[in-house]
Write a protein that holds these residues in place. Structure first.
Motif, short mmCIF file in Angstrom:
data_model
loop_
_atom_site.label_atom_id
_atom_site.label_comp_id
_atom_site.label_asym_id
_atom_site.label_seq_id
_atom_site.Cartn_x
_atom_site.Cartn_y
_atom_site.Cartn_z
N LYS A 201 0.87 -1.17 0.00
CA LYS A 201 0.00 0.00 0.00
C LYS A 201 0.91 1.22 0.00
O LYS A 201 1.84 1.31 0.82
CB LYS A 201 -0.94 0.01 1.20
CG LYS A 201 -1.93 -1.14 1.21
CD LYS A 201 -2.89 -1.07 2.38
CE LYS A 201 -3.92 0.03 2.21
NZ LYS A 201 -4.86 -0.29 1.09
N THR A 203 1.30 5.61 -1.70
CA THR A 203 0.78 6.72 -2.50
C THR A 203 1.87 7.11 -3.50
O THR A 203 3.05 7.19 -3.15
CB THR A 203 0.42 7.93 -1.62
OG1 THR A 203 1.57 8.34 -0.87
CG2 THR A 203 -0.71 7.57 -0.66
N SER A 205 2.24 9.43 -7.46
CA SER A 205 1.55 10.21 -8.49
C SER A 205 1.66 9.58 -9.87
O SER A 205 0.70 9.60 -10.65
CB SER A 205 2.11 11.64 -8.52
OG SER A 205 3.51 11.61 -8.77
N SER A 224 -0.54 5.71 -11.00
CA SER A 224 -0.76 6.38 -9.71
C SER A 224 -1.30 5.40 -8.69
O SER A 224 -1.94 4.40 -9.04
CB SER A 224 -1.73 7.55 -9.89
OG SER A 224 -3.00 7.06 -10.33
N THR A 226 -3.19 5.48 -4.65
CA THR A 226 -3.72 6.24 -3.52
C THR A 226 -3.69 5.35 -2.28
O THR A 226 -3.44 4.14 -2.37
CB THR A 226 -5.14 6.72 -3.79
OG1 THR A 226 -6.02 5.58 -3.80
CG2 THR A 226 -5.24 7.44 -5.13
N SER A 227 -4.01 5.94 -1.14
CA SER A 227 -3.99 5.18 0.11
C SER A 227 -5.03 4.07 0.12
O SER A 227 -4.93 3.13 0.92
CB SER A 227 -4.22 6.13 1.29
OG SER A 227 -5.48 6.79 1.16
N GLY A 268 7.28 7.37 -4.58
CA GLY A 268 6.08 7.54 -3.77
C GLY A 268 6.40 7.30 -2.30
O GLY A 268 7.56 7.14 -1.92
#
Length: 282
Positions: A201, A203, A205, A224, A226-227, A268
């Motif tokens: 897991k 984050t 971009s 990308s 995300t959380s 990230g």
């Protein structure tokens, strides 16, 4: 009392058959043979000796001798049929030996002899079974995450001489961009051949890159994150939120060398990374 060479058969669905407790068989011998291999050698004019160009690890044999006792001739005859069914050449299963209960061997039967009667008896005899391992390394019964989460390292999953230090706290879940994964077996773990699942897991971009500095392996996910996203590297596959995402990777894999593997994450911020695998042994 069991023979010291006694073993269990463990099936993928969890069924366990103990040779002595469940079958009343006496295992008089169980020999794990060395791994077979082949080498390719070349001669070079004017040079002494040979040049090794490759070494191919092949299969491994386990040879057993098992003794059986029957109540009478009819019982012995039915026992023979049960033996032929149990040790058929189709089923694949694991052997776990009582001598080293923390390791298992994935096998198929490669040869089963007929039953030899004891002299002057129609109720007693013995037979031999040869097993073959097409993936020739023994593997740990417990996984790395089980070792991390156990209150004691030897909670029925582990044994001595398995590369585990009883005074060490093992960690296989991480939340920083730099961490160390310890492979306490004595064989490199290659996800193309061996069990290795990495759950990530993070984050990011546009990309996330994970490098094993120890092996030089670099895995890159192009996209990308995300959380709320979960990236799973399982064998040669990559899944993002349960959907195949191999096409978004650089098609490279992460292996684990023996001992400490130093990892760095770039592109990230890592929220968590969990490494789950079974160490391998010669």
């Amino acid at each position: 009392m069991k023979s010291e060479f006694n073993f269990k058969i463990v099936y993928a669905d969890g069924r366990v058959i103990d040779m002595y407790e469940d079958q009343n068989y006496w295992v008089s011998s169980c020999r794990v043979q060395p791994i077979s291999f082949s080498r390719t050698l070349e001669k070079v004019d004017g040079r002494r000796g040979l040049i090794e160009t490759s070494t191919m690890i092949e299969s491994r044999k386990i040879n057993t001798i098992i003794q059986i006792d029957g109540y009478d001739a009819a019982d012995f005859d039915m026992t023979r049929d049960a033996i032929y069914a149990l040790f058929n050449p189709v089923d694949e299963f694991y052997i776990v030996r009582d001598l080293q209960p923390g390791k298992r061997y994935k096998v198929k039967v490669s040869n089963l002899t007929g039953i030899e009667y004891d002299d002057g008896s129609l109720e007693d005899g013995e037979f031999e079974v040869e097993f073959e391992m097409f993936q020739p390394f023994a593997e740990s019964i417990g996984t790395s995450l089980q070792l991390q989460n156990a209150k004691e390292w030897d909670v029925g999953l582990w044994q001595w001489a398995q590369g585990i230090d009883g005074d060490t706290t093992y960690q296989y879940e991480f939340n920083t961009n730099n961490f160390i994964v310890n492979n306490f077996g004595n064989v490199l773990i290659d996800p193309r051949e061996n069990e290795l699942e990495i759950t990530i897991k993070a984050t990011a971009s546009s990309f996330l890159e994970i490098k094993n500095i120890t092996t030089g392996d670099i895995y890159r996910f192009n996209g990308s994150l995300t959380s709320g996203d979960t990236l799973i590297l399982k064998g040669i596959q990559t899944f993002k939120n349960g959907v195949s995402a191999f096409g978004k990777t650089n098609t490279k894999l992460l292996s684990l060398a023996v001992g400490d593997n130093i990892f760095t994450v770039s592109g990230g911020t890592l929220i968590s990374a969990a490494f789950n695998f079974r160490p391998l042994y010669y």
